[in-house]
Design an enzyme around this catalytic site. Structure first.
Site, PDB file in Angstrom:
ATOM      1  N   THR A  66      -3.620  63.622 117.578  1.00  0.00           N
ATOM      2  CA  THR A  66      -2.816  62.473 118.022  1.00  0.00           C
ATOM      3  C   THR A  66      -1.821  62.963 119.088  1.00  0.00           C
ATOM      4  OG1 THR A  66      -1.033  62.679 116.385  1.00  0.00           O
ATOM      5  CG2 THR A  66      -2.995  61.428 115.724  1.00  0.00           C
ATOM      6  N   GLY A  67      -1.483  62.045 119.990  1.00  0.00           N
ATOM      7  CA  GLY A  67      -0.606  62.452 121.089  1.00  0.00           C
ATOM      8  C   GLY A  67      -1.239  63.574 121.893  1.00  0.00           C
ATOM      9  N   SER A 105      -2.450  63.431 124.901  1.00  0.00           N
ATOM     10  CA  SER A 105      -2.467  63.237 126.359  1.00  0.00           C
ATOM     11  C   SER A 105      -1.577  64.201 127.124  1.00  0.00           C
ATOM     12  CB  SER A 105      -2.040  61.796 126.684  1.00  0.00           C
ATOM     13  OG  SER A 105      -0.845  61.470 126.001  1.00  0.00           O
ATOM     14  N   GLY A 120       1.659  67.609 126.879  1.00  0.00           N
ATOM     15  CA  GLY A 120       2.412  68.619 126.146  1.00  0.00           C
ATOM     16  C   GLY A 120       1.586  69.422 125.152  1.00  0.00           C
ATOM     17  N   ILE A 121       2.154  69.589 123.955  1.00  0.00           N
ATOM     18  CA  ILE A 121       1.530  70.429 122.923  1.00  0.00           C
ATOM     19  C   ILE A 121       0.164  69.869 122.512  1.00  0.00           C
ATOM     20  CG2 ILE A 121       1.779  71.228 120.536  1.00  0.00           C
ATOM     21  CD1 ILE A 121       4.886  71.160 121.034  1.00  0.00           C
ATOM     22  N   GLY A 122       0.074  68.533 122.406  1.00  0.00           N
ATOM     23  CA  GLY A 122      -1.192  67.908 122.010  1.00  0.00           C
ATOM     24  C   GLY A 122      -2.294  68.195 123.015  1.00  0.00           C
ATOM     25  N   SER A 152       9.376  70.289 113.323  1.00  0.00           N
ATOM     26  CA  SER A 152      10.248  70.843 114.366  1.00  0.00           C
ATOM     27  C   SER A 152      11.248  71.782 113.711  1.00  0.00           C
ATOM     28  CB  SER A 152      11.018  69.713 115.046  1.00  0.00           C
ATOM     29  OG  SER A 152      12.116  70.223 115.769  1.00  0.00           O
ATOM     30  N   TYR A 201      15.835  62.193 114.456  1.00  0.00           N
ATOM     31  CA  TYR A 201      14.677  63.041 114.790  1.00  0.00           C
ATOM     32  C   TYR A 201      14.559  64.177 113.774  1.00  0.00           C
ATOM     33  CZ  TYR A 201      11.621  66.195 117.415  1.00  0.00           C
ATOM     34  OH  TYR A 201      10.584  67.029 117.792  1.00  0.00           O
TER      35      TYR A 201
END
Ligand code: NAP
Length: 237
Positions: free
Chosen positions: A7-8, A10, A12-14, A133, A146
């Site tokens: 997921t995510g 698209s 950065g880390i993903g 995180s 967060y």
């Protein structure tokens, strides 16, 4: 061939994780929400499949499950990486933004675990890698919600690992420190220097370094590891 949903995926880390899995010959579904152009470029580069879905939305999550079933007959590994940050004083943040944060970072992760677990339990194999995180462990001023959402992701990981371990399913978590992605784009040069000063390895991490930990926890090299929260933080914590 192993199958993974990131997921995510698209940015950065993903996106870095999608590249690592694809390079190792996995069948990869990259989920994205708003960054269609980046997602398409990544698909052209890695041959991953793309599925647009907002992980904070129940219908979108069900559509993600249906897509994975139809495209690949299910998945072996779920990587819950999609996340959003929110900066500001705790009592001054707009309620809708706070709710959105919890529904992406926490509800999205919890409910995708619930949706994809049954197929893993039926097969008595599979694994989930969540992304928490360092702030979920230490807490961060001006990122209270967060931090709370990420602490909850770590708690979910530990508890779920105990529940599904006897069924052969592993659940682990990566807790990145300060990683050089768009998520930290709002930091000024001075803030970045101050943060770097607190990191024993004296630099920010890269998306690929965080992704390598995700990949390790998804691979057979970590076959005897479950319920762990693996820091990738240059010693920050
Ligand atoms: P990023 O570059 O901002 O990327 C965030 C990703 O999450 C994007 O692919 C985005 O997709 C996706 N996303 C956001 N909301 C979504 C939604 N509602 N549905 C589906 N996807 C959604 O951030 P990153 O640094 O790579 O962060 C990845 C994960 O690592 C997050 O969980 C973050 O909290 C965690 N993390 C990051 C750091 C850091 O320093 N960067 C540190 C600790 C933990 P679209 O762009 O397509 O919408």
């Amino acid at each position: 061939m192993k199958r993974v949903l990131v997921t995510g995926g698209s940015r950065g880390i993903g996106a870095a994780a999608v590249r690592l899995f694809a390079a190792d010959g996995w069948q990869v579904i990259a989920n994205y929400c708003g960054s269609e152009e980046q997602a398409r470029a990544l698909a052209a580069e890695t041959s991953c499949l793309l599925c647009r879905a907002d992980v904070s939305d129940s219908d979108s999550r069900s559509a993600l499950l249906a897509f994975a079933d139809e495209a690949l007959g299910g998945i072996d590994v779920l990587v819950n990486n999609a996340g959003v940050a929110l900066f500001g004083l705790f009592d001054a943040l707009p309620e809708n933004a706070v709710q959105k944060l919890y529904s992406v970072n926490l509800t999205g992760t919890v409910e995708l675990c619930r949706l994809f677990l049954p197929q893993m339990l039926r097969r008595k194999s599979g694994c989930i890698v969540n992304v928490s995180s360092v702030w979920g462990t230490t807490g961060a001023s001006c990122e209270v919600d967060y931090s709370a959402s990420k602490a909850a992701v770590a708690g979910l990981t530990r508890a779920l690992a105990r529940e599904v371990g006897p069924s052969g399913v592993r659940v682990n978590c990566v807790a990145p420190g300060v990683i050089d992605t768009d998520m930290n784009g709002r930091l000024t040069y001075e803030e970045m220097l101050a943060l770097t000063d607190e990191i024993p390895l004296m630099r920010l991490g890269t998306a690929e370094e965080a992704a390598k930990a995700i990949f390790f926890l998804a691979s057979e090299d970590s076959a005897y590891i479950t319920g762990q929260v693996l820091g990738v933080d240059g010693g920050f914590r």
